[in-house]
Design a protein around this motif. Structure first.
Motif, PDB file in Angstrom:
ATOM      1  N   ASN A   1      -8.666  15.179 -17.157  1.00 18.78           N
ATOM      2  CA  ASN A   1      -7.646  14.139 -17.243  1.00 18.78           C
ATOM      3  C   ASN A   1      -6.352  14.597 -16.573  1.00 18.78           C
ATOM      4  O   ASN A   1      -5.687  13.829 -15.888  1.00 18.78           O
ATOM      5  CB  ASN A   1      -7.407  13.773 -18.710  1.00 18.78           C
ATOM      6  N   THR A   2      -5.997  15.853 -16.746  1.00 21.12           N
ATOM      7  CA  THR A   2      -4.788  16.396 -16.130  1.00 21.12           C
ATOM      8  C   THR A   2      -4.912  16.400 -14.616  1.00 21.12           C
ATOM      9  O   THR A   2      -3.988  15.990 -13.910  1.00 21.12           O
ATOM     10  CB  THR A   2      -4.518  17.823 -16.646  1.00 21.12           C
ATOM     11  N   SER A   3      -6.057  16.837 -14.100  1.00 18.01           N
ATOM     12  CA  SER A   3      -6.218  16.864 -12.645  1.00 18.01           C
ATOM     13  C   SER A   3      -6.305  15.450 -12.086  1.00 18.01           C
ATOM     14  O   SER A   3      -5.803  15.176 -11.005  1.00 18.01           O
ATOM     15  CB  SER A   3      -7.450  17.685 -12.240  1.00 18.01           C
ATOM     16  N   LEU A   4      -6.927  14.523 -12.829  1.00 19.95           N
ATOM     17  CA  LEU A   4      -6.990  13.129 -12.393  1.00 19.95           C
ATOM     18  C   LEU A   4      -5.591  12.525 -12.366  1.00 19.95           C
ATOM     19  O   LEU A   4      -5.218  11.829 -11.428  1.00 19.95           O
ATOM     20  CB  LEU A   4      -7.896  12.321 -13.322  1.00 19.95           C
ATOM     21  N   LYS A   5      -4.802  12.822 -13.394  1.00 21.89           N
ATOM     22  CA  LYS A   5      -3.433  12.313 -13.460  1.00 21.89           C
ATOM     23  C   LYS A   5      -2.606  12.886 -12.308  1.00 21.89           C
ATOM     24  O   LYS A   5      -1.850  12.168 -11.663  1.00 21.89           O
ATOM     25  CB  LYS A   5      -2.801  12.711 -14.799  1.00 21.89           C
ATOM     26  N   ARG A   6      -2.789  14.175 -12.012  1.00 28.05           N
ATOM     27  CA  ARG A   6      -2.067  14.815 -10.918  1.00 28.05           C
ATOM     28  C   ARG A   6      -2.453  14.158  -9.582  1.00 28.05           C
ATOM     29  O   ARG A   6      -1.606  13.858  -8.751  1.00 28.05           O
ATOM     30  CB  ARG A   6      -2.395  16.310 -10.886  1.00 28.05           C
ATOM     31  N   PHE A   7      -3.757  13.906  -9.390  1.00 28.58           N
ATOM     32  CA  PHE A   7      -4.237  13.251  -8.174  1.00 28.58           C
ATOM     33  C   PHE A   7      -3.651  11.849  -8.059  1.00 28.58           C
ATOM     34  O   PHE A   7      -3.199  11.434  -7.002  1.00 28.58           O
ATOM     35  CB  PHE A   7      -5.770  13.197  -8.181  1.00 28.58           C
ATOM     36  N   PHE A   8      -3.666  11.107  -9.169  1.00 33.09           N
ATOM     37  CA  PHE A   8      -3.153   9.738  -9.176  1.00 33.09           C
ATOM     38  C   PHE A   8      -1.673   9.720  -8.803  1.00 33.09           C
ATOM     39  O   PHE A   8      -1.239   8.920  -7.975  1.00 33.09           O
ATOM     40  CB  PHE A   8      -3.377   9.097 -10.547  1.00 33.09           C
ATOM     41  N   TYR A   9      -0.868  10.593  -9.419  1.00 31.05           N
ATOM     42  CA  TYR A   9       0.569  10.609  -9.124  1.00 31.05           C
ATOM     43  C   TYR A   9       0.844  11.051  -7.690  1.00 31.05           C
ATOM     44  O   TYR A   9       1.775  10.571  -7.051  1.00 31.05           O
ATOM     45  CB  TYR A   9       1.317  11.491 -10.122  1.00 31.05           C
ATOM     46  N   LYS A  10       0.025  11.957  -7.172  1.00 31.52           N
ATOM     47  CA  LYS A  10       0.194  12.389  -5.784  1.00 31.52           C
ATOM     48  C   LYS A  10      -0.078  11.209  -4.841  1.00 31.52           C
ATOM     49  O   LYS A  10       0.684  10.969  -3.907  1.00 31.52           O
ATOM     50  CB  LYS A  10      -0.760  13.538  -5.469  1.00 31.52           C
ATOM     51  N   GLU A  11      -1.162  10.473  -5.102  1.00 30.57           N
ATOM     52  CA  GLU A  11      -1.472   9.297  -4.285  1.00 30.57           C
ATOM     53  C   GLU A  11      -0.366   8.252  -4.392  1.00 30.57           C
ATOM     54  O   GLU A  11       0.017   7.633  -3.400  1.00 30.57           O
ATOM     55  CB  GLU A  11      -2.809   8.675  -4.725  1.00 30.57           C
ATOM     56  N   LEU A  12       0.153   8.047  -5.582  1.00 27.58           N
ATOM     57  CA  LEU A  12       1.220   7.080  -5.806  1.00 27.58           C
ATOM     58  C   LEU A  12       2.487   7.480  -5.050  1.00 27.58           C
ATOM     59  O   LEU A  12       3.133   6.649  -4.414  1.00 27.58           O
ATOM     60  CB  LEU A  12       1.502   6.945  -7.297  1.00 27.58           C
ATOM     61  N   GLU A  13       2.835   8.767  -5.091  1.00 32.70           N
ATOM     62  CA  GLU A  13       4.018   9.248  -4.374  1.00 32.70           C
ATOM     63  C   GLU A  13       3.853   9.069  -2.867  1.00 32.70           C
ATOM     64  O   GLU A  13       4.789   8.669  -2.179  1.00 32.70           O
ATOM     65  CB  GLU A  13       4.268  10.716  -4.701  1.00 32.70           C
ATOM     66  N   GLU A  14       2.636   9.352  -2.364  1.00 30.20           N
ATOM     67  CA  GLU A  14       2.400   9.175  -0.927  1.00 30.20           C
ATOM     68  C   GLU A  14       2.511   7.704  -0.533  1.00 30.20           C
ATOM     69  O   GLU A  14       3.079   7.372   0.502  1.00 30.20           O
ATOM     70  CB  GLU A  14       1.020   9.720  -0.544  1.00 30.20           C
ATOM     71  N   ALA A  15       1.974   6.814  -1.374  1.00 29.45           N
ATOM     72  CA  ALA A  15       2.059   5.379  -1.091  1.00 29.45           C
ATOM     73  C   ALA A  15       3.509   4.912  -1.134  1.00 29.45           C
ATOM     74  O   ALA A  15       3.941   4.124  -0.278  1.00 29.45           O
ATOM     75  CB  ALA A  15       1.216   4.593  -2.081  1.00 29.45           C
ATOM     76  N   GLU A  16       4.282   5.388  -2.106  1.00 27.64           N
ATOM     77  CA  GLU A  16       5.697   5.016  -2.188  1.00 27.64           C
ATOM     78  C   GLU A  16       6.451   5.529  -0.975  1.00 27.64           C
ATOM     79  O   GLU A  16       7.307   4.834  -0.430  1.00 27.64           O
ATOM     80  CB  GLU A  16       6.314   5.561  -3.471  1.00 27.64           C
ATOM     81  N   HIS A  17       6.134   6.750  -0.543  1.00 31.51           N
ATOM     82  CA  HIS A  17       6.786   7.322   0.637  1.00 31.51           C
ATOM     83  C   HIS A  17       6.459   6.495   1.871  1.00 31.51           C
ATOM     84  O   HIS A  17       7.355   6.163   2.660  1.00 31.51           O
ATOM     85  CB  HIS A  17       6.351   8.778   0.830  1.00 31.51           C
ATOM     86  N   GLN A  18       5.166   6.159   2.047  1.00 31.59           N
ATOM     87  CA  GLN A  18       4.776   5.333   3.185  1.00 31.59           C
ATOM     88  C   GLN A  18       5.469   3.985   3.146  1.00 31.59           C
ATOM     89  O   GLN A  18       5.944   3.491   4.170  1.00 31.59           O
ATOM     90  CB  GLN A  18       3.261   5.113   3.184  1.00 31.59           C
ATOM     91  N   GLY A  19       5.517   3.373   1.965  1.00 34.14           N
ATOM     92  CA  GLY A  19       6.187   2.083   1.824  1.00 34.14           C
ATOM     93  C   GLY A  19       7.664   2.180   2.156  1.00 34.14           C
ATOM     94  O   GLY A  19       8.226   1.298   2.806  1.00 34.14           O
ATOM     95  N   ALA A  20       8.309   3.266   1.726  1.00 35.91           N
ATOM     96  CA  ALA A  20       9.736   3.452   2.017  1.00 35.91           C
ATOM     97  C   ALA A  20       9.961   3.632   3.513  1.00 35.91           C
ATOM     98  O   ALA A  20      10.925   3.095   4.074  1.00 35.91           O
ATOM     99  CB  ALA A  20      10.277   4.657   1.248  1.00 35.91           C
ATOM    100  N   VAL A  21       9.075   4.380   4.172  1.00 40.65           N
ATOM    101  CA  VAL A  21       9.203   4.586   5.615  1.00 40.65           C
ATOM    102  C   VAL A  21       9.012   3.257   6.352  1.00 40.65           C
ATOM    103  O   VAL A  21       9.796   2.903   7.232  1.00 40.65           O
ATOM    104  CB  VAL A  21       8.182   5.643   6.110  1.00 40.65           C
ATOM    105  N   GLN A  22       7.969   2.507   5.965  1.00 43.02           N
ATOM    106  CA  GLN A  22       7.716   1.216   6.619  1.00 43.02           C
ATOM    107  C   GLN A  22       8.886   0.264   6.406  1.00 43.02           C
ATOM    108  O   GLN A  22       9.309  -0.422   7.332  1.00 43.02           O
ATOM    109  CB  GLN A  22       6.422   0.600   6.091  1.00 43.02           C
ATOM    110  N   LYS A  23       9.410   0.213   5.194  1.00 39.12           N
ATOM    111  CA  LYS A  23      10.543  -0.671   4.906  1.00 39.12           C
ATOM    112  C   LYS A  23      11.760  -0.254   5.719  1.00 39.12           C
ATOM    113  O   LYS A  23      12.464  -1.094   6.268  1.00 39.12           O
ATOM    114  CB  LYS A  23      10.859  -0.659   3.418  1.00 39.12           C
ATOM    115  N   SER A  24      11.999   1.051   5.816  1.00 40.03           N
ATOM    116  CA  SER A  24      13.131   1.547   6.591  1.00 40.03           C
ATOM    117  C   SER A  24      12.996   1.156   8.059  1.00 40.03           C
ATOM    118  O   SER A  24      13.968   0.735   8.688  1.00 40.03           O
ATOM    119  CB  SER A  24      13.225   3.066   6.452  1.00 40.03           C
ATOM    120  N   VAL A  25      11.787   1.272   8.597  1.00 37.89           N
ATOM    121  CA  VAL A  25      11.571   0.924  10.002  1.00 37.89           C
ATOM    122  C   VAL A  25      11.771  -0.572  10.219  1.00 37.89           C
ATOM    123  O   VAL A  25      12.496  -0.992  11.119  1.00 37.89           O
ATOM    124  CB  VAL A  25      10.156   1.359  10.461  1.00 37.89           C
TER     125      VAL A  25
END
Length: 198
Positions: free
Chosen positions: A42-66
């Motif tokens: 559960n801990t590793s799944l949660k870590r994976f999920f949050y990492k994916e979420l952070e990457e998606a938020e980062h991509q979204g922020a970059v796209q919005k900025s552009v």
């Protein structure tokens, strides 16, 4: 006799006497292993999920900025309504007066001010072309309107069923080209004056 055989014979009465204790200890070890596995998984799944979420938020922020800093107004329409409008659109003075048109047909009606936007759009639909370009003049400003038609496919996981959905999006790019048109006019006037003087 063999040492192991002697050990087995001597332990046999002890095993029978404490069998319930041995079974209980075995069950506790199995339960403990399951709990530890669950916590680690559960801990590793949660870590994976949050990492994916952070990457998606980062991509979204970059796209919005552009898209917000590209220097063009952008409106994206699906079949029903405007699904995206960037911040640059509000800075195009003289273009948006009564708010963003609610759908593509209202946009075409609003900005078909003698530039044949609507008829060009209808002809492009009939000819199968995916983009059109017209100029829209309002007061002293000149805007170039480009309408791009894009087909987008994505996987919808509603009700745990993978459904591939294809949707047609109309991406409208609006650019203020007043300065470009002024520069072209000045160049023509200069060329006309030079040729007249010669």
């Amino acid at each position: 006799m063999n040492f192991l055989a002697i050990l087995a014979i001597s332990l046999n009465p002890l095993l029978r006497q404490y069998m319930w204790l041995i079974l209980l200890a075995g069950c506790l070890l199995i339960a403990l292993g399951i709990i530890i596995g669950y916590i680690l998984g559960n801990t590793s799944l949660k870590r994976f999920f949050y990492k994916e979420l952070e990457e998606a938020e980062h991509q979204g922020a970059v796209q919005k900025s552009v898209t917000d800093n590209v220097g063009m107004g952008i409106i994206v329409y699906d079949d029903n309504e405007a699904i995206y409008v960037n911040n640059t659109l509000s800075s195009l003075k003289g273009f948006i007066k009564n708010g963003v048109p609610r759908n593509l047909q209202v946009f075409l009606d609003t900005y078909d001010n003698g530039n044949y936007l609507k008829s060009n759009y209808i002809l492009s639909q009939e000819n199968g072309t995916d983009n059109i370009r017209v100029n829209y003049v309002d007061d002293n400003r000149v805007f170039e309107i480009k309408i791009l038609k894009k087909e987008v496919s994505y996987c919808d996981k509603e009700n745990f069923e993978d459904k591939n959905i294809t949707e047609i999006l109309h991406i409208i790019l609006i650019e203020d080209i007043t300065q470009v048109k002024d520069d072209e006019r000045r160049q023509k006037e200069l060329a006309a004056n030079v040729s007249h003087e010669l």
